[in-house]
Design an enzyme around this catalytic site. Sequence first.
Site, PDB file in Angstrom:
ATOM      1  N   GLY A  55       0.825  -1.046   0.125  1.00 39.53           N
ATOM      2  CA  GLY A  55      -0.007   0.044   0.092  1.00 39.53           C
ATOM      3  C   GLY A  55       0.904   1.279  -0.132  1.00 39.53           C
ATOM      4  O   GLY A  55       1.696   1.429   0.815  1.00 39.53           O
ATOM      5  N   ASP A 245      -1.383   4.612  -6.608  1.00 38.66           N
ATOM      6  CA  ASP A 245       0.083   4.596  -6.045  1.00 38.66           C
ATOM      7  C   ASP A 245       0.799   5.695  -6.581  1.00 38.66           C
ATOM      8  O   ASP A 245       2.146   5.857  -6.288  1.00 38.66           O
ATOM      9  CB  ASP A 245       0.707   3.177  -6.716  1.00 38.66           C
TER      10      ASP A 245
HETATM   11  O1  MRU Z   1       0.487  -4.175  -4.704  1.00 40.72           O
HETATM   12  P1  MRU Z   1      -0.036  -3.289  -3.579  1.00 40.72           P
HETATM   13  O2  MRU Z   1      -0.703  -4.274  -2.822  1.00 40.72           O
HETATM   14  O3  MRU Z   1       1.003  -2.398  -2.829  1.00 40.72           O
HETATM   15  O4  MRU Z   1      -0.911  -2.274  -4.263  1.00 40.72           O
HETATM   16  C1  MRU Z   1      -1.613  -1.513  -3.553  1.00 40.72           C
HETATM   17  C2  MRU Z   1      -2.492  -0.669  -4.200  1.00 40.72           C
HETATM   18  O5  MRU Z   1      -2.804  -0.461  -5.607  1.00 40.72           O
HETATM   19  C3  MRU Z   1      -3.335   0.366  -3.531  1.00 40.72           C
HETATM   20  O6  MRU Z   1      -4.519   0.625  -3.974  1.00 40.72           O
HETATM   21  C4  MRU Z   1      -2.527   1.715  -3.494  1.00 40.72           C
HETATM   22  O7  MRU Z   1      -1.366   1.491  -3.014  1.00 40.72           O
HETATM   23  C5  MRU Z   1      -3.213   2.780  -2.580  1.00 40.72           C
HETATM   24  S1  MRU Z   1      -3.134   2.256  -0.786  1.00 40.72           S
HETATM   25  C6  MRU Z   1      -3.787   3.488  -0.005  1.00 40.72           C
END
Ligand code: MRU
Length: 355
Positions: A55, A245
Amino acid sequence: MNRKFEKLADNVYLSDDAKSVVIIDQTKLPNEVVELTLSTAQQMYDAIKTLAVRGAPAIGICAGYSIFCLAQQIEAETFEEFYPQLKKASEYLNSSRPTAVNLSWALNRMDKMVCANRDKSVAEIVELMGEEAVKIQEEDIAMCKAISEYGLSLLKEGDGVLTHCNAGPLATSRYGTAIGPMLMAQEKGINVKVFADETRPLLQGARLTSYELQKAGVDVTLICDNMASMVMKNGWVQTCFVGCDRIAANGDFANKIGTSGVAILAKHYGIPVYTLGPSSTIDMNCPNGDAIEIELRDPSEIRSKFYEKPMALEEVKCFNPAFDVTDHTLLSGIITEKGIIYPPFSENLAKFFGK
Ligand code: MRU
C-alpha cells in the site's frame, strides 16, 4: 510476537528501542496476525518487495523508519563519511518497488532533511531523522482522516460502493484512503454496502479489504474481479472508490492491476469513479500515465500462488503487471486531504499542488 489486530494504526511502527521497524506481515492475513521485526537493509527491502508491507502510504512510512534505523548502524564521525553510506542504503531501499511514488517521496524527504542539516553532528542528524520519520506517519494519519471525510461527503445512506485492491488502514494509517469513507460512515451510523473485488493475482481485496471491513462491521460483499460488471448492471453500485500508487500531473493514475478495467466498466454504466490519495502520492514531476514505471512480478503469482497445485503448466508464458494506469478521462474526481479535485485535472492539480 503476536499482537491484537485492533491496533490497526500500528501496522508499521518503531520498536521500543527505536532500532528496528515492526510491521504486521500482510502476506499472512487474514489467517494469522503476525508481526515481523526488520533490522537489516535486506529484511526491509524484502518486506517491501514481498508485500509483507504494502500500500503506497504504508510503504512510504516503512521507508522513513527503515532509513532512520539504518542510519543508526552507520559508523561515521563526519558527514562526509556518513552521507555516502546513507545514500547507498537509501538507493537500495528505493529499488525494492518502482510504481508507488511514496517510497521515493519518503526517502527523498529524509535525504533533503539530512542535507539541510549537514553542519550538525552525525548524532544530531540521526536524531532529526527519527523525528522526521515519525512526522511522515503522523501526517499520513491526518491526511487519511481528511480524505475519508471528503469521501464520506459524497456518500448517502444505502449507497453501494465498489472498491478494488486494498486502500484501508493496513495500506496507510488509521482510516486508510479509498475505504476510509466507508469506515467513517459506519462510525456515524450511515449504512453503505461495499463490493470488494478480490483483486487477482495477490488477492488484496479478499485477504485484506473484506477482512478490514468485516471486522469493522461494514456491510461488505466479496466478488471475483470479473463480477464487477454484473453488480454494476444490477444497479448495486452508486460509486467506485479506489486507491492510487502514483497520480500524474494530468490526473492519470496508477493503481492495482484491474483498476482501469473497473473505470471502463463504470463509464459504461454511468457510475462515477474517484481515486483517493494523499498529496504524497501525487507526482507533479510525472507528466502523464505513460511516464509511470509499472512493476512486473513473478509468473508464479498467477500460476501457482494460493493454489494447492499449480493451475497452469510451468512452461506457459505469463504476464504479471502489478499495476495499470487509469486514464484521467475516466475519472470523476481525485479526493485528497486538501479537497476534491475535479476536471480539468492538469489545471486543478497544479492549483492545489503546484509544480
Ligand atoms: O501491490 P500493492 O498491494 O502494494 O498495491 C496497492 C494498491 O494498488 C493500493 O490501491 C494503493 O497502494 C493505495 S493504498 C492507500
